[in-house]
Design a protein around this motif. Sequence first.
Motif, PDB file in Angstrom:
ATOM      1  N   SER A   1      -0.751   6.612  -0.404  1.00 23.68           N
ATOM      2  CA  SER A   1       0.174   6.638  -1.529  1.00 23.68           C
ATOM      3  C   SER A   1      -0.557   6.390  -2.846  1.00 23.68           C
ATOM      4  O   SER A   1      -0.329   7.073  -3.846  1.00 23.68           O
TER       5      SER A   1
ATOM      6  N   PHE B   1       7.999   8.517   3.916  1.00 24.05           N
ATOM      7  CA  PHE B   1       7.263   8.630   5.174  1.00 24.05           C
ATOM      8  C   PHE B   1       7.076   7.256   5.810  1.00 24.05           C
ATOM      9  O   PHE B   1       7.278   7.085   7.019  1.00 24.05           O
ATOM     10  N   ALA B   2       6.692   6.267   4.992  1.00 23.75           N
ATOM     11  CA  ALA B   2       6.465   4.926   5.517  1.00 23.75           C
ATOM     12  C   ALA B   2       7.752   4.323   6.071  1.00 23.75           C
ATOM     13  O   ALA B   2       7.752   3.679   7.125  1.00 23.75           O
TER      14      ALA B   2
ATOM     15  N   ALA C   1      -0.645   4.367   5.063  1.00 25.20           N
ATOM     16  CA  ALA C   1       0.338   5.024   4.199  1.00 25.20           C
ATOM     17  C   ALA C   1       0.250   4.493   2.776  1.00 25.20           C
ATOM     18  O   ALA C   1       0.355   5.254   1.807  1.00 25.20           O
TER      19      ALA C   1
ATOM     20  N   ILE D   1       5.608   9.501  -0.029  1.00 22.68           N
ATOM     21  CA  ILE D   1       4.874   8.528   0.780  1.00 22.68           C
ATOM     22  C   ILE D   1       5.765   7.356   1.170  1.00 22.68           C
ATOM     23  O   ILE D   1       5.725   6.871   2.313  1.00 22.68           O
TER      24      ILE D   1
END
Length: 231
Positions: free
Chosen positions: A216, A157-158, A212, A154
Amino acid sequence: MILLTPDDWAAVRLSLKVALAATAFGLPLALITAMAQARGRFAVRVLLDVMVTLPLVLPPVATGYALLLLFGRRGVIGAFLEKMGVVFAFDWTGAALAAGIMAFPLMVRPMRLAIEALDKEVDEVARTLGAPPLVRFFRITLPLALPGVAAGAILGFAKALGEFGATITFVAAIPGETLTLPAAIYGATQSPGDEVRAGVLCLVAATLAIGAVLVSDLVGRLAARTSQGER
């Protein structure tokens, strides 16, 4: 959100696509690296620490320029890959590569900490009972380290979603091709009269970032429950 243009929405979709690709392809490599850092020899750990930390301490523009030299159409690696039909420079795949490299350190660290926190005696017992390395990894290490793996995914991804410097240096900001959300925000701030549009784009970016973070937290809780259930 009528203030946003079709190119803006395309930038939002492209950013999500880039972030997902960067996370999906970077996750296995990050997990392998985290394992090597946590369980490898001292020299290996030091070398990996340096390599993993570099994207964090170097200016993002420098990283993007290095990617351009290596993976550009005339680059050392890029020229070879182009003959095979693989192109990174000035393509969305290049944006995913740049975002993945910048996000890589944030993916590795939670995984490494989770693996280092595991009780090594559990793995040793499984080894003495004859369990091969891959079985021990997938049946013991990975389930117990799942919260760290989820957190790393996560976070990566962020970070990939908000990457700007390396991406714009490597692939520029071509509308519909390589224009990501951060590049669209920057472009709006540089255009007189587009202050409101820039604010709306920032609101979209903030919404995605908050989403996000919430995901998470949820994934981390679920992973923690799963790992506890495996014990």
